[in-house]
Structures are given as structure tokens and as C-alpha cells.
Design a protein around this motif. Structure first.
Motif, mmCIF file in Angstrom:
data_model
loop_
_atom_site.group_PDB
_atom_site.id
_atom_site.type_symbol
_atom_site.label_atom_id
_atom_site.label_comp_id
_atom_site.label_asym_id
_atom_site.label_seq_id
_atom_site.Cartn_x
_atom_site.Cartn_y
_atom_site.Cartn_z
ATOM 1 N N SER A 10 1.071 -1.283 0.042
ATOM 2 C CA SER A 10 -0.020 0.056 -0.114
ATOM 3 C C SER A 10 1.033 1.415 0.072
ATOM 4 O O SER A 10 2.017 1.282 0.492
ATOM 5 C CB SER A 10 -0.655 0.144 1.171
ATOM 6 N N CYS A 11 0.121 2.344 -0.353
ATOM 7 C CA CYS A 11 1.026 3.588 -0.155
ATOM 8 C C CYS A 11 1.672 3.952 1.075
ATOM 9 O O CYS A 11 2.392 4.803 1.212
ATOM 10 C CB CYS A 11 0.352 4.769 -0.601
ATOM 11 N N LEU A 12 0.910 3.478 2.162
ATOM 12 C CA LEU A 12 1.336 3.649 3.498
ATOM 13 C C LEU A 12 2.650 2.644 3.976
ATOM 14 O O LEU A 12 3.225 2.634 4.984
ATOM 15 C CB LEU A 12 0.302 3.663 4.508
ATOM 16 N N GLN A 13 2.774 1.535 2.961
ATOM 17 C CA GLN A 13 3.624 0.758 3.441
ATOM 18 C C GLN A 13 4.527 0.262 2.104
ATOM 19 O O GLN A 13 4.465 -0.934 1.618
ATOM 20 C CB GLN A 13 3.134 -0.452 3.562
ATOM 21 N N LEU A 14 5.346 1.197 1.796
ATOM 22 C CA LEU A 14 6.326 1.205 0.573
ATOM 23 C C LEU A 14 7.597 0.685 1.130
ATOM 24 O O LEU A 14 8.570 1.393 1.443
ATOM 25 C CB LEU A 14 6.290 2.370 0.025
ATOM 26 N N ASP A 15 7.815 -0.853 1.159
ATOM 27 C CA ASP A 15 9.112 -1.551 1.858
ATOM 28 C C ASP A 15 10.272 -1.554 0.926
ATOM 29 O O ASP A 15 11.277 -1.984 1.238
ATOM 30 C CB ASP A 15 8.624 -2.714 2.137
ATOM 31 N N TYR A 16 9.882 -1.266 -0.625
ATOM 32 C CA TYR A 16 10.890 -1.892 -1.404
ATOM 33 C C TYR A 16 11.321 -0.587 -2.154
ATOM 34 O O TYR A 16 10.610 0.372 -2.587
ATOM 35 C CB TYR A 16 10.503 -2.508 -2.586
ATOM 36 N N PHE A 17 12.705 -0.423 -2.269
ATOM 37 C CA PHE A 17 13.177 0.810 -2.841
ATOM 38 C C PHE A 17 14.207 0.444 -4.038
ATOM 39 O O PHE A 17 14.888 -0.514 -3.778
ATOM 40 C CB PHE A 17 14.311 1.518 -1.907
#
Length: 117
Positions: free
Chosen positions: A100-107
Motif C-alpha cells: 500500500s502507499c502507507l507501506q512502501l517497503d521496496y526501494f
């Protein structure tokens, strides 16, 4: 594996435009939200935009309508169009992904944008 690669950065003059690309692999766009963030020396990381899994797009109010995000699902690529560039847009730009937009774990690896005359 989830992989993200931002590209398209460079030197742009104030008032100019630039289009950044984010090529993604390891997931489909209906599985993950995709966001753009930027990081500049001495400033906190700033969230710019996020494409939700349903395709709707969030923009930070601070962008004042100067940025536009689009996606090409066939190419697994998301674009960030930066218009009317300002010196304060100088930063490293990263695309991110998560459930979700509140959980962007990958960069992914970032791309540098420098706004200067």
C-alpha cells in the motif's frame, strides 16, 4: 525478487522539464502500490506521489501540480514528469513499492536531478 530501477535524471534549468522512469520487475502493478520519493542533503525524505493498487494516484500538495505520474503496465514502467523545475527540486529521486502507499517497503536505486542554470 522485487526490483526497481529509476532513471532519467540529470541537469535541468529552472523552469524546465524532465521525465523520470521507474522500471519494475518481480510484481505486477495490481499487486503493489508504487511511489516516488526524493532525498536531498540536509532534508528529510519527501514522499511525492503514489499509484495505488486500484490505479488511483496520490500527489503531495507541496508539488503544486508541477509533477505528473503515469504508468505503462505493458512495460512495467512508471513515469514521473517534472515540470516548471525549481532549485529545491534538486534531489535524488527513488521509486518505491509495497502493498500500500502507507507501506512502501521496496526501494530501487535512485536517479539524481539537479536544477541549476
Amino acid at each position: 525478487d522485487v526490483q526497481l530501477q529509476a532513471s532519467g535524471g540529470g541537469l535541468v534549468q529552472p523552469g524546465g522539464s524532465l521525465r523520470l522512469s521507474c522500471t519494475a520487475s518481480g510484481f505486477t502493478f495490481d499487486e503493489f502500490a508504487i511511489g516516488w520519493v526524493r532525498l536531498a542533503p540536509g532534508r528529510e525524505r519527501e514522499g511525492l506521489s503514489c499509484i495505488r493498487r486500484d490505479g488511483s494516484i496520490y500527489y503531495s500538495d507541496r508539488l503544486q501540480g508541477r509533477f505528473t505520474v503515469t504508468s505503462d503496465n505493458a512495460k512495467n514502467t512508471v513515469y514521473l514528469q517534472l515540470n516548471t523545475a525549481l532549485p529545491e527540486d534538486t534531489a535524488a529521486y527513488y521509486c518505491t513499492a509495497g502493498i500500500s502507499c502507507l507501506q512502501l517497503d521496496y526501494f530501487g536505486q535512485g536517479t539524481q536531478v539537479t536544477v541549476s542554470s
